[in-house]
Every structure is written in C-alpha cells, then in structure tokens.
Design a protein around this motif. Structure first.
Motif, PDB file in Angstrom:
ATOM      1  N   GLN A 179       4.896   9.499 -20.648  1.00 20.06           N
ATOM      2  CA  GLN A 179       4.429  10.536 -19.716  1.00 20.06           C
ATOM      3  C   GLN A 179       5.609  11.139 -18.945  1.00 20.06           C
ATOM      4  O   GLN A 179       5.555  11.344 -17.730  1.00 20.06           O
ATOM      5  N   GLY A 180       6.672  11.398 -19.688  1.00 18.36           N
ATOM      6  CA  GLY A 180       7.828  12.080 -19.107  1.00 18.36           C
ATOM      7  C   GLY A 180       8.770  11.185 -18.314  1.00 18.36           C
ATOM      8  O   GLY A 180       9.746  11.658 -17.750  1.00 18.36           O
ATOM      9  N   LYS A 181       8.502   9.878 -18.284  1.00 10.99           N
ATOM     10  CA  LYS A 181       9.357   8.992 -17.481  1.00 10.99           C
ATOM     11  C   LYS A 181      10.107   8.022 -18.397  1.00 10.99           C
ATOM     12  O   LYS A 181       9.554   7.572 -19.407  1.00 10.99           O
ATOM     13  N   THR A 182      11.312   7.666 -17.981  1.00  9.47           N
ATOM     14  CA  THR A 182      12.089   6.680 -18.732  1.00  9.47           C
ATOM     15  C   THR A 182      11.332   5.356 -18.760  1.00  9.47           C
ATOM     16  O   THR A 182      10.904   4.853 -17.722  1.00  9.47           O
ATOM     17  N   CYS A 183      11.204   4.838 -19.976  1.00  5.99           N
ATOM     18  CA  CYS A 183      10.446   3.591 -20.137  1.00  5.99           C
ATOM     19  C   CYS A 183      11.415   2.441 -20.382  1.00  5.99           C
ATOM     20  O   CYS A 183      12.433   2.600 -21.054  1.00  5.99           O
ATOM     21  N   TYR A 184      11.112   1.270 -19.827  1.00  4.52           N
ATOM     22  CA  TYR A 184      11.986   0.104 -19.983  1.00  4.52           C
ATOM     23  C   TYR A 184      11.287  -0.948 -20.827  1.00  4.52           C
ATOM     24  O   TYR A 184      10.065  -1.126 -20.724  1.00  4.52           O
ATOM     25  N   LEU A 195       0.824  -1.218   0.000  1.00  9.91           N
ATOM     26  CA  LEU A 195       0.000   0.000   0.000  1.00  9.91           C
ATOM     27  C   LEU A 195       0.858   1.269   0.000  1.00  9.91           C
ATOM     28  O   LEU A 195       0.375   2.349  -0.285  1.00  9.91           O
ATOM     29  N   HIS A 196       2.125   1.118   0.364  1.00 11.06           N
ATOM     30  CA  HIS A 196       3.034   2.274   0.374  1.00 11.06           C
ATOM     31  C   HIS A 196       4.309   1.923  -0.385  1.00 11.06           C
ATOM     32  O   HIS A 196       5.404   1.967   0.182  1.00 11.06           O
ATOM     33  N   PRO A 197       4.199   1.592  -1.656  1.00 11.26           N
ATOM     34  CA  PRO A 197       5.403   1.161  -2.376  1.00 11.26           C
ATOM     35  C   PRO A 197       6.309   2.347  -2.699  1.00 11.26           C
ATOM     36  O   PRO A 197       5.828   3.454  -2.907  1.00 11.26           O
ATOM     37  N   ALA A 198       7.607   2.054  -2.731  1.00 10.21           N
ATOM     38  CA  ALA A 198       8.541   3.103  -3.135  1.00 10.21           C
ATOM     39  C   ALA A 198       8.557   3.229  -4.651  1.00 10.21           C
ATOM     40  O   ALA A 198       8.906   4.273  -5.196  1.00 10.21           O
ATOM     41  N   SER A 199       8.192   2.136  -5.341  1.00 10.30           N
ATOM     42  CA  SER A 199       8.194   2.191  -6.807  1.00 10.30           C
ATOM     43  C   SER A 199       7.093   1.302  -7.370  1.00 10.30           C
ATOM     44  O   SER A 199       6.791   0.248  -6.813  1.00 10.30           O
ATOM     45  N   VAL A 200       6.531   1.786  -8.467  1.00 12.29           N
ATOM     46  CA  VAL A 200       5.431   1.078  -9.108  1.00 12.29           C
ATOM     47  C   VAL A 200       5.745   0.933 -10.590  1.00 12.29           C
ATOM     48  O   VAL A 200       6.081   1.926 -11.247  1.00 12.29           O
ATOM     49  N   ALA A 201       5.664  -0.283 -11.116  1.00 11.81           N
ATOM     50  CA  ALA A 201       5.867  -0.481 -12.559  1.00 11.81           C
ATOM     51  C   ALA A 201       4.518  -0.676 -13.235  1.00 11.81           C
ATOM     52  O   ALA A 201       3.655  -1.373 -12.706  1.00 11.81           O
ATOM     53  N   VAL A 202       4.359  -0.048 -14.398  1.00  9.70           N
ATOM     54  CA  VAL A 202       3.098  -0.174 -15.131  1.00  9.70           C
ATOM     55  C   VAL A 202       3.381  -0.871 -16.458  1.00  9.70           C
ATOM     56  O   VAL A 202       4.065  -0.308 -17.331  1.00  9.70           O
ATOM     57  N   PHE A 203       2.906  -2.091 -16.602  1.00  6.64           N
ATOM     58  CA  PHE A 203       3.100  -2.826 -17.858  1.00  6.64           C
ATOM     59  C   PHE A 203       2.211  -2.250 -18.948  1.00  6.64           C
ATOM     60  O   PHE A 203       1.070  -1.870 -18.687  1.00  6.64           O
ATOM     61  N   GLY A 204       2.770  -2.177 -20.176  1.00 12.05           N
ATOM     62  CA  GLY A 204       2.000  -1.667 -21.308  1.00 12.05           C
ATOM     63  C   GLY A 204       1.819  -0.163 -21.240  1.00 12.05           C
ATOM     64  O   GLY A 204       0.851   0.391 -21.781  1.00 12.05           O
ATOM     65  N   ALA A 205       2.766   0.518 -20.560  1.00 14.09           N
ATOM     66  CA  ALA A 205       2.635   1.962 -20.323  1.00 14.09           C
ATOM     67  C   ALA A 205       2.420   2.721 -21.624  1.00 14.09           C
ATOM     68  O   ALA A 205       2.948   2.358 -22.678  1.00 14.09           O
ATOM     69  N   SER A 206       1.631   3.789 -21.532  1.00 16.09           N
ATOM     70  CA  SER A 206       1.258   4.516 -22.734  1.00 16.09           C
ATOM     71  C   SER A 206       1.014   5.982 -22.400  1.00 16.09           C
ATOM     72  O   SER A 206       0.690   6.332 -21.256  1.00 16.09           O
ATOM     73  N   ASP A 207       1.181   6.834 -23.441  1.00 11.24           N
ATOM     74  CA  ASP A 207       0.839   8.248 -23.252  1.00 11.24           C
ATOM     75  C   ASP A 207      -0.653   8.466 -23.431  1.00 11.24           C
ATOM     76  O   ASP A 207      -1.178   9.517 -23.097  1.00 11.24           O
ATOM     77  N   ASP A 208      -1.287   7.462 -23.989  1.00 12.41           N
ATOM     78  CA  ASP A 208      -2.689   7.583 -24.410  1.00 12.41           C
ATOM     79  C   ASP A 208      -3.631   7.265 -23.239  1.00 12.41           C
ATOM     80  O   ASP A 208      -3.671   6.129 -22.765  1.00 12.41           O
ATOM     81  N   GLU A 263       8.400   6.267  -7.148  1.00 16.41           N
ATOM     82  CA  GLU A 263       8.880   6.213  -8.521  1.00 16.41           C
ATOM     83  C   GLU A 263       7.863   5.465  -9.390  1.00 16.41           C
ATOM     84  O   GLU A 263       7.375   4.406  -8.988  1.00 16.41           O
ATOM     85  N   VAL A 264       7.582   6.022 -10.571  1.00 14.45           N
ATOM     86  CA  VAL A 264       6.694   5.326 -11.498  1.00 14.45           C
ATOM     87  C   VAL A 264       7.543   4.838 -12.661  1.00 14.45           C
ATOM     88  O   VAL A 264       8.267   5.621 -13.285  1.00 14.45           O
ATOM     89  N   ILE A 265       7.489   3.537 -12.925  1.00 16.63           N
ATOM     90  CA  ILE A 265       8.384   2.932 -13.918  1.00 16.63           C
ATOM     91  C   ILE A 265       7.563   2.333 -15.052  1.00 16.63           C
ATOM     92  O   ILE A 265       6.949   1.274 -14.889  1.00 16.63           O
ATOM     93  N   PRO A 266       7.511   3.014 -16.210  1.00 18.35           N
ATOM     94  CA  PRO A 266       6.759   2.446 -17.335  1.00 18.35           C
ATOM     95  C   PRO A 266       7.522   1.271 -17.965  1.00 18.35           C
ATOM     96  O   PRO A 266       8.745   1.319 -18.082  1.00 18.35           O
ATOM     97  N   ILE A 267       6.780   0.236 -18.354  1.00 17.33           N
ATOM     98  CA  ILE A 267       7.375  -0.915 -19.044  1.00 17.33           C
ATOM     99  C   ILE A 267       6.667  -1.053 -20.393  1.00 17.33           C
ATOM    100  O   ILE A 267       5.436  -1.242 -20.436  1.00 17.33           O
ATOM    101  N   ASN A 268       7.448  -0.927 -21.483  1.00 16.73           N
ATOM    102  CA  ASN A 268       6.871  -1.091 -22.818  1.00 16.73           C
ATOM    103  C   ASN A 268       8.013  -1.163 -23.824  1.00 16.73           C
ATOM    104  O   ASN A 268       8.807  -0.224 -23.929  1.00 16.73           O
ATOM    105  N   PRO A 269       8.133  -2.279 -24.536  1.00 18.33           N
ATOM    106  CA  PRO A 269       9.280  -2.426 -25.446  1.00 18.33           C
ATOM    107  C   PRO A 269       9.244  -1.430 -26.622  1.00 18.33           C
ATOM    108  O   PRO A 269      10.247  -1.240 -27.300  1.00 18.33           O
TER     109      PRO A 269
END
Ligand code: ADP
Ligand code: MG
Length: 709
Positions: A60-65, A15-28, A48-54
């Motif tokens: 959304q302004g964040k480095t995507c992995y 409930l209080h994560p230091a970082s969250v990864a979002v699979f399939g991250a998108s600007d849309d 930290e918000v960590i987008p994941i998308n090949p």
C-alpha cells in the motif's frame, strides 16, 4: 509482581503511537492486515505505518520489512497470527524494542488449559520485558481523535469517524464493533473505543484509568464481564466521580447461579453482582443492562451534562404514541413534569385550552394559526421554558411525512438548551426523518424501549450523590483481638454485636434442666429455648427452637424435645440457650460480609425464615453512618411497614439505622477477619421503642497478612 520490568510505553502513547507495525501486511483488502492498513490511511492516521511481511517490498505504497528487527522503531505492533506462533513473534517484537503488541489472535485462555498456558507465557514475557500487550482475543482499538483504527472490522468502512467525548472500554471485541456501528448510525461519536479481550497484560481498568485523566473524554462507558481487582475498580469509579466524569457500566453475570452452599443468608444474598451494584451506586455509576442504551445515555451526559431536578415534557403529533410512552415512563418511575400555571397560560397561545397538559398532544393545536410546524415548535419552546421541565422528549411514529415536523420540533428543542431526545419508532420509511435529526443534532433512539430505558438511566444520574468513603479509621483491632476464629454460635455472635452497642435479647447459656428453669425465672417467662450448636446453621429447620414457653412445665417439655434432637448429632451437643421472648414486632435481617473484591459490605432486608425466598435486601459498602443506613433501609420493600402502614404506628427507624451503622463499623473493624455475620431476625418492636437482635451467627476468618480491605 516485583519482577516486572518498567513499562516501555504508556497507555496514552498506545492510543497515540508515533508508529504502527502491521504483521502480515497486504495490498489485498479481503485480508485483515490489508484492511487495517487501508483503514489507517482512510481515516487519516498521521503516524508512520510500517508493514511487516517477508514476501513483499512495498505494501500500500509503504516500505515493507521482512522482520520486525529490520524495521524502524515501532510503538504499537498489531498481530493476528495463529495462537501457537504468537509467543515467538512477541519475543522478536520485544527484542526489537516494540512498545506494545496488540494481539487479535484467539486460542488463549478462552479455549482451555493449553491456551491458558500460552497466555501465561505471553503475560510472563510482557512482565519480564516491559513490552505491553493488549489482548489476546480482542478486536483491537479505535482512537477516533487521531484516526487510528487498529482493527480490521468492516464497520470502519465509513466515510468519516464521528468524533465525540465518550470513551468506551469492553472485554468483548464484538460488542465494541456493534456499539461503534450502531452509534455511528445515529450520529454519536467517541474519543476512544478499546476492546481488551483476555487481558494478558493491560486490562479494562488500565484504559478506564487513562480515560479518567484524558481531557478528550468526558463520559466513560464500561462493559465488564469479570472484575480482576475490585478494590482498584472501586478506587477508579470514585476517582472518576471526583473528576466529574460520569461512568456508565454494564456488567454481565447477574444471572449466575448463587455461590456455593453458604453458611449464612448474607453470603447467599450478597453475591458478586449485588455487591458490584452497591459499589457502583455508592459512587454514582449509572448501571445499564443494554449496550445500545449505554451509548444513548452516554451521549446525553456528554451533550447536556447531568440532568437537573424536575420531570420530562413529552410532546408528539400523535396522541397514540404519547400515551404509550407516558405509560412506559410511569412503569420505569420516570416522572413527567407537571406544567406550571404560567406555562399552561402561555400554551393557550398555540394550543386548544382543553389541551394544556403534559404529555402535550400537538395534534390539538389551534388550527386557525396556519403554518402548523411553526406553531408546534412554539409549543416546544414554551414547554421547555418551564423550570420544572428537565428534558424535552418528542415522540414520533414512523412516517416519511415528519421530515419538516421533526426539523421544526427538534430544532426548537435543541435551541432551548435543555436536554432533548426524540423517540422514533422503527421502520425504513422514516430514514429521512432520522437524517434530519442527525443534521440538526437532536439525539434520537429507534425504539420506544431504548428511549424509555435511556431516560430512566439518564434522569437517575445524580451528579452530587455521595461518594462512598473509604473506611475512615484504622480497624479497632485491639478490642477484637480475643475473638475466636471459626463459626460463632448465637450467644457468641450476640456478645460480639453487644460490644458494638447493638441491642440483643437477654439470655443465658444452660446445660441442665433446673439451670434452665432458674434462668427463665431470672429472665421472666415466657421464654424461648434454643440449641447452641455449630453443626446446624438454620436451627428452626432442625426443630431446635421452641418459642413462647410460658411456664416451667412448658420449658421442661421443650427441653426434652430439643435434647432428643441434639442427641442424634455427631458429636451430640448439650448446650442450650434460654432467652427472653420478644413479642410481636417486624423481623428484619442485617448482614455483613467481606467481598473478595470490594471489602466489607453490609446488607439489610426483610428478615425471618423466608429471607432467601423474599430476597428483599439492599447492600452497601461499609462503613455507613446512620443517615446512610436509613437511606438504604428506604429501598427495602418492607419500608412502608416501618413507616406505619395503614394507620399502624411508626416503628423505631432510627434504632434500625443505628444498628446497621454499628454493624458496618464492626465489619470494618474486623478487617480481613470478617467472614460473614447474620443478624436474623433483628426484631423491630411494634410499640415503637427500639430493636433487638433475636438471633445471630458469624464466621470469623483467621488473621492474615492482607489487611488491605
Ligand atoms: P434459626 O434462624 O437458626 O432457624 P432463630 O433463632 O432465628 O433460628 O429462630 C427462628 C425464628 O423464631 C425467628 O426468625 C423468629 O421469628 C423466632 N424467634 C427466635 N427467637 C425469638 C425470640 N427471642 N423472641 C421472639 N421470636 C423469636
Ligand atoms: Mg434466625
């Protein structure tokens, strides 16, 4: 369970994560993952918000992995890919050291065997690796306190999340979102909302447990579909009770068809829901049947704490709505306060002397006092000061004109410090009034029905009601070691009851006619004659009970009749029971059974051959002492008959309570060997002296290793 790797992350950290990864991250933002990232930013999640998308470098302004393996450490990853792809992605997450995956995807156990196999696969992965899972088939969770909404639902399209002290856990994502939205509209805030979906790993109880320990949560709402582990649930509701945190539960499944053909009345009457209800009642849980009402009650408890004794004061500018609400409160057994003479006296200051009663019709103010809202507010203040008033309820019809009125009345009610609530009827012209109520912090509901149900549940919350106790002694197994496994016929079941001091009829098992006559003479005519057989559960239905046999002739004829009927059984039975006749008396049923989730349960109710038709029974978790047994007995509709209805004498209530308490002790002592016990009828003698079990049956289960419950 021993092969479980130690969990990588606590529920608190989820409930209080230091970082969250979002699979399939998108600007849309028309895509789910695009919305999740947007909402995390919108509501100020500081981790930290960590987008994941090949296919992206920046989202959304964040480095995507491209892959989770390339990303920095992730506490929680959120996933909504098609179900068949989920296991592979989870494996990657587990390899990358992710703490927890929150799986929105559906297509698991809820869709049949193939989905169930997929779900088993991911549960297994979680157990092996220690990576926790929320879901699948959930709609995520919302931690209002740190602005972390892990859900793509558009209900988050709001300027700000209302903070509150209510924690909410549900198995249904849809219910979580609709509750969130509805509460938001009336200005009710939460600490956390969690939807647990199919509970492949973390379940409702895990989040419930967290909320009991969580200082930010004061009141806990649970929407329960199925219970996985009744024993743990029971421990948790008791723990919440000790922690002083009210729990409000909504459990579905009340309407489910009865259990499979039962061997006893107790089994058919003490189904899963009634036992759940009894467990909740014992632990002081507020039970509701509507999610909107659940949140309204939670809000009252979070805002004002437990209600004190007393009644409600109802005030309205409209005598019409006052009358309707007063009737509905009466139907719901919610008492209105009787105003004290001092209060009536002081009300004369602002009200016509003919209108000093509760409900208070604010239309009958003394007009000569001028500025009417201030005068009405004074009436609220005076009524609220009455020590017999435990809540102020203001009822308003739908009107745009009530903005100033509701402000004056609501503010006076809030200022009084007593619990207060405004019932307002639906309709958009009163949206301004609702905005005023939110602004001044006066809780309100949009329908009379919601208000009445809320008040019924709220005023029934008893902070000090007894906490159901765990069995306080080890089963007294020694005295029960000789007990035969299987179905106990009437004489055997009664012998068991007699060991626990429950009075039973004088009787004798016989195999021949002259033996029967001798037995009857020893017992004293008139007698009852019954078959003893484990082939027939309800003997009288099969003509195997003959009553009030006055002499040897009558006994002989009854003998022949029953023997003829027994001859057609396969194999034929040849044992009969001669028994004292108990004349007159009130018939009750006492029962005990072992609930798979909650352990030993006892039941008491109106007895006789119509029990299943009447369904007039009350349940409690065993053991109970005689005082608790008597309290339970008061809930049976036949209670007035015991008290001496219409001038008839009072029956021996302590004897009934003692018998039930003794049965509850037997139920506990039997431990895992308890199947079912029925005492029906327990005859309460009309002369006011004692009770006697006139019929009983029991099912004793084989000894098992599991003696937990
Ligand atoms: P079953 O429940 O198997 O049909 P019971 O032994 O309970 O059979 O008998 C049916 C009904 O007969 C009881 O509910 C009760 O009303 C009456 N009855 C049975 N035994 C006695 C008795 N010893 N004295 C008075 N009434 C009795
Ligand atoms: Mg019976």
């Amino acid at each position: 369970m021993t092969d479980r790797a130690s969990p990588r992350i606590t529920v608190d950290r989820i409930l209080h994560p230091a970082s969250v990864a979002v699979f399939g991250a998108s600007d849309d933002r028309s895509k789910w993952a695009g919305r999740i990232m947007y909402y995390l930013a919108l509501h100020g999640y500081a981790g930290e918000v960590i987008p994941i998308n090949p296919r992206r470098q920046i989202v959304q302004g964040k480095t995507c992995y491209a892959r989770i393996a390339d990303a920095p450490h992730v506490d929680v990853a959120i996933i909504a890919i098609p179900a068949p792809l989920v296991p592979a992605t989870l494996r990657e997450c587990a390899d990358a050291g992710v703490g927890c995956c929150l799986i929105i995807s559906s297509g698991f156990a809820e869709v049949g065997p193939e989905g169930a196999a997929l779900q088993r696969e991911i549960s297994e992965l979680s157990r092996r690796t220690g990576m926790r899972l929320v879901g699948p088939n959930c709609l995520g969770l919302i931690n209002v306190l740190n602005g972390m909404a892990l859900t793509s639902a558009r209900v988050l399209e709001v300027e700000r999340l209302h903070r509150g002290r209510i924690g909410f856990v549900t198995q249904s994502g849809a219910i979580m979102l609709s509750i969130f939205n509805r509460a938001h509209d009336v200005g009710i805030g939460f600490s956390h909302l969690v939807s647990v979906g199919n509970q492949a790993d973390l379940d409702l109880a895990d989040f419930f447990e967290h909320m009991i320990d969580d200082p930010a949560t004061a009141v806990i709402c649970l929407h329960v579909e199925g219970l996985r582990d009744g024993r743990r649930f029971l421990d948790l509701i008791r723990r919440a009770r000790r922690a002083g945190k009210p729990v409000i539960a909504l459990k579905t499944g009340r309407s489910e068809l009865g259990e499979h053909a039962a061997r006893s009345h107790t089994a058919s009457l003490a189904g899963a829901y009634p036992v759940f209800e009894a467990a909740c009642r014992d632990a002081g849980v507020v039970l509701v049947d509507d999610p909107d009402v659940m949140v309204l009650v939670a809000n009252m408890l979070a805002r004002f704490g437990a209600p004190t004794e007393g009644g409600i004061a109802l005030l309205s500018p409209s005598g019409g709505i006052n009358g309707i609400v007063a009737d509905r409160l009466a139907d719901a057994n919610v008492p209105l306060a009787v105003l004290r003479p001092e209060t009536r006296q002081s009300l004369c200051e602002v009200m016509l002397p003919t209108h000093l009663d509760n409900p208070v019709d604010l239309g009958a103010r003394r007009q000569e006092l001028g500025e009417t809202n201030a005068v009405a507010a004074r009436a609220v203040e005076l009524v609220a000061a009455d020590p017999g008033v435990n809540a102020i309820v203001i009822a308003l019809t739908t009107s745009p004109n009530y903005e100033a009125t509701s402000k004056a009345l609501g503010a006076a009610a809030v200022a009084s410090g007593k619990p207060c609530f405004t019932i307002i009827t639906p309709g958009s012209v009163a949206d301004g009034v609702r905005a005023v109520l939110r602004e001044i912090g006066c809780p309100y509901g949009d329908r009379i029905d919601d208000g009445v149900r809320m008040l019924a549940a709220y005023t029934r919350y008893v902070p000090t009601s007894r906490v159901a106790r765990a069995p306080d002694a080890k089963p007294g197994r020694a005295s029960l070691l000789d007990l035969r496994t299987g179905y106990l016929t009437e004489p055997d079941a009664k012998a068991l009851l007699a060991r626990y001091g429950i009075p039973v009829t004088r009787e004798r098992v016989v195999r021949a006619r002259d033996e029967a006559v001798a037995a009857a003479e020893a017992i004293g005519f008139p007698v009852a004659l019954k078959a003893v057989t484990d082939k027939v559960v309800h003997k009288s239905d099969a003509g195997l009970v003959e009553l009030a046999l006055a002499d040897p002739d009558a006994l002989g004829r009854a003998w022949d009749k029953i023997r003829r009927r027994l001859a057609i059984l396969d194999p034929p039975a040849d044992t009969l029971l001669v028994q004292e006749m108990v004349s007159g008396g009130l018939e009750l049923i006492l029962g005990a059974k072992r609930d798979p989730g909650f352990g030993p349960v006892v039941m008491i109710g109106s007895g006789g051959i119509l029990v299943e038709l009447l369904r007039d029974v009350q349940l409690a978790l065993a053991p109970i002492d005689p005082a608790e047994a008597e309290a339970l007995l008061r809930g049976v509709k036949a209670w007035p008959l015991l008290e001496g209805y219409r001038g008839r004498g009072r029956l021996d209530i302590p004897a009934v309570a003692s018998a039930l308490s003794r049965l509850s002790r037997l139920a506990v002592d039997l431990g895992s060997r308890l199947g079912e016990i029925d005492v029906n009828p327990l005859i309460v003698r009309t002369d006011g002296h004692g009770v006697v079990a006139a019929d009983a049956r029991a099912v004793i289960a084989p000894e098992t290793q599991d003696q937990d419950l």
